[in-house]
Design a protein around this motif. Structure first.
Motif, PDB file in Angstrom:
ATOM      1  N   PHE A  81       0.830  -1.197   0.000  1.00 25.34           N
ATOM      2  CA  PHE A  81       0.000   0.000   0.000  1.00 25.34           C
ATOM      3  C   PHE A  81       0.871   1.257   0.000  1.00 25.34           C
ATOM      4  O   PHE A  81       0.636   2.188  -0.775  1.00 25.34           O
ATOM      5  CB  PHE A  81      -0.920  -0.019   1.237  1.00 25.34           C
ATOM      6  N   GLY A  82       1.881   1.253   0.871  1.00 24.20           N
ATOM      7  CA  GLY A  82       2.765   2.413   0.964  1.00 24.20           C
ATOM      8  C   GLY A  82       3.563   2.656  -0.310  1.00 24.20           C
ATOM      9  O   GLY A  82       3.786   3.802  -0.710  1.00 24.20           O
ATOM     10  N   ARG A  94     -13.672   6.371  -5.201  1.00 26.89           N
ATOM     11  CA  ARG A  94     -14.196   5.368  -6.153  1.00 26.89           C
ATOM     12  C   ARG A  94     -13.301   4.136  -6.173  1.00 26.89           C
ATOM     13  O   ARG A  94     -13.791   3.005  -6.188  1.00 26.89           O
ATOM     14  CB  ARG A  94     -14.287   5.963  -7.555  1.00 26.89           C
ATOM     15  N   ALA A  95     -11.999   4.340  -6.188  1.00 24.56           N
ATOM     16  CA  ALA A  95     -11.058   3.214  -6.200  1.00 24.56           C
ATOM     17  C   ALA A  95     -11.190   2.389  -4.921  1.00 24.56           C
ATOM     18  O   ALA A  95     -11.197   1.149  -4.969  1.00 24.56           O
ATOM     19  CB  ALA A  95      -9.624   3.724  -6.371  1.00 24.56           C
ATOM     20  N   ILE A  96     -11.315   3.052  -3.796  1.00 22.04           N
ATOM     21  CA  ILE A  96     -11.474   2.342  -2.520  1.00 22.04           C
ATOM     22  C   ILE A  96     -12.789   1.569  -2.508  1.00 22.04           C
ATOM     23  O   ILE A  96     -12.844   0.418  -2.071  1.00 22.04           O
ATOM     24  CB  ILE A  96     -11.356   3.318  -1.334  1.00 22.04           C
ATOM     25  N   ALA A  97     -13.852   2.177  -3.001  1.00 19.20           N
ATOM     26  CA  ALA A  97     -15.143   1.486  -3.059  1.00 19.20           C
ATOM     27  C   ALA A  97     -15.036   0.230  -3.913  1.00 19.20           C
ATOM     28  O   ALA A  97     -15.613  -0.815  -3.570  1.00 19.20           O
ATOM     29  CB  ALA A  97     -16.221   2.416  -3.607  1.00 19.20           C
ATOM     30  N   MET A 136      -9.284  -3.134   6.145  1.00 20.72           N
ATOM     31  CA  MET A 136      -9.111  -2.175   7.238  1.00 20.72           C
ATOM     32  C   MET A 136      -8.203  -1.024   6.814  1.00 20.72           C
ATOM     33  O   MET A 136      -8.508   0.148   7.084  1.00 20.72           O
ATOM     34  CB  MET A 136      -8.553  -2.862   8.484  1.00 20.72           C
ATOM     35  N   ILE A 137      -7.118  -1.333   6.131  1.00 21.69           N
ATOM     36  CA  ILE A 137      -6.204  -0.280   5.676  1.00 21.69           C
ATOM     37  C   ILE A 137      -6.935   0.677   4.737  1.00 21.69           C
ATOM     38  O   ILE A 137      -6.799   1.903   4.854  1.00 21.69           O
ATOM     39  CB  ILE A 137      -4.965  -0.902   4.989  1.00 21.69           C
ATOM     40  N   LEU A 158      -9.421   2.934   6.700  1.00 21.71           N
ATOM     41  CA  LEU A 158      -8.729   4.013   7.410  1.00 21.71           C
ATOM     42  C   LEU A 158      -8.243   5.073   6.432  1.00 21.71           C
ATOM     43  O   LEU A 158      -8.318   6.278   6.720  1.00 21.71           O
ATOM     44  CB  LEU A 158      -7.574   3.440   8.241  1.00 21.71           C
ATOM     45  N   THR A 159      -7.789   4.645   5.273  1.00 19.57           N
ATOM     46  CA  THR A 159      -7.363   5.590   4.237  1.00 19.57           C
ATOM     47  C   THR A 159      -8.548   6.426   3.757  1.00 19.57           C
ATOM     48  O   THR A 159      -8.429   7.642   3.579  1.00 19.57           O
ATOM     49  CB  THR A 159      -6.721   4.839   3.056  1.00 19.57           C
ATOM     50  N   ALA A 160      -9.692   5.775   3.566  1.00 16.33           N
ATOM     51  CA  ALA A 160     -10.888   6.504   3.125  1.00 16.33           C
ATOM     52  C   ALA A 160     -11.270   7.566   4.145  1.00 16.33           C
ATOM     53  O   ALA A 160     -11.577   8.705   3.772  1.00 16.33           O
ATOM     54  CB  ALA A 160     -12.050   5.532   2.908  1.00 16.33           C
ATOM     55  N   PHE A 161     -11.235   7.219   5.429  1.00 18.83           N
ATOM     56  CA  PHE A 161     -11.565   8.199   6.463  1.00 18.83           C
ATOM     57  C   PHE A 161     -10.547   9.339   6.482  1.00 18.83           C
ATOM     58  O   PHE A 161     -10.914  10.504   6.634  1.00 18.83           O
ATOM     59  CB  PHE A 161     -11.664   7.550   7.845  1.00 18.83           C
ATOM     60  N   TYR A 162      -9.275   9.009   6.316  1.00 13.58           N
ATOM     61  CA  TYR A 162      -8.237  10.036   6.272  1.00 13.58           C
ATOM     62  C   TYR A 162      -8.495  10.995   5.113  1.00 13.58           C
ATOM     63  O   TYR A 162      -8.438  12.216   5.265  1.00 13.58           O
ATOM     64  CB  TYR A 162      -6.854   9.391   6.155  1.00 13.58           C
ATOM     65  N   LEU A 163      -8.768  10.422   3.944  1.00 14.68           N
ATOM     66  CA  LEU A 163      -9.018  11.261   2.764  1.00 14.68           C
ATOM     67  C   LEU A 163     -10.274  12.111   2.934  1.00 14.68           C
ATOM     68  O   LEU A 163     -10.310  13.274   2.516  1.00 14.68           O
ATOM     69  CB  LEU A 163      -9.115  10.399   1.510  1.00 14.68           C
TER      70      LEU A 163
END
Length: 174
Positions: A22-23, A40-43, A146-147, A150-155
């Motif tokens: 991911f990093g 959209r990508a995360i979804a 989960m990663i 958390l990324t979606a919430f950060y964004l």
């Protein structure tokens, strides 16, 4: 090594390769994208969570998999996957898209947290072999889930902070 130790080791270390991948490959691209495209990508990643219904299929999981864990995991994953699909179907209606993005991320994180709680309650590591084919789902796919949540919430938070900052800057410049 006991089956419980192997399961817990897999569960914890399942995050390491995803965090490294991911990093190195995913985060730089998501971070450079427009917030809408990144969500959209995360979804799209979460669309596959409907596979979680397989926790209810005899033969895919063992007959002694605790029902309290299996049922909740199945429907929580299914709900998250369905909400992420609805988000992608609503891309032309931005307010609805953002509502579904928030919903699938909230439901998804709650699902993982409650599945973890139920796993402890039923001592899932002691019967990890009963997970059958769904063992791979938990060890390989759940860390990415989960990663990405958390990324979606950060964004989402960063997007809101940027909106507030530009609004403050616009007001100060007036």
């Amino acid at each position: 090594m006991s089956p419980q130790t192997v399961f817990l080791t897999h569960l914890v270390l399942g995050y390491v390769p995803w965090l490294l991948f991911f990093g190195a490959y995913i985060w730089p691209r998501l971070n450079a994208m427009d917030h809408f495209d990144a969500q959209r990508a995360i979804a799209a990643v979460h669309n596959f969570r409907v596979i979680g219904l397989a926790f209810l299929l005899p033969g895919v999981v063992g007959p002694n998999l605790p029902g309290g864990f299996a049922t909740f995991a199945a429907y929580g994953n299914f709900a998250t996957g369905a909400l992420s699909m609805l988000a992608l179907l609503a891309i032309r209606m931005r307010p609805l898209f953002w509502l579904f993005v928030l919903a699938f991320n909230l439901v998804g994180v709650a699902d993982i947290a409650l599945d973890s709680y139920h796993a402890v309650q039923v001592n899932l590591p002691a019967v990890a072999g009963e997970l059958g084919a769904m063992y791979a789902f938990l060890i390989i796919y759940m860390p990415l889930q989960m990663i990405s949540h958390l990324t979606a919430f950060y964004l989402l938070a960063r997007s809101q902070l940027n909106t507030v900052s530009s609004g403050v800057g616009d007001a100060a410049g007036s």
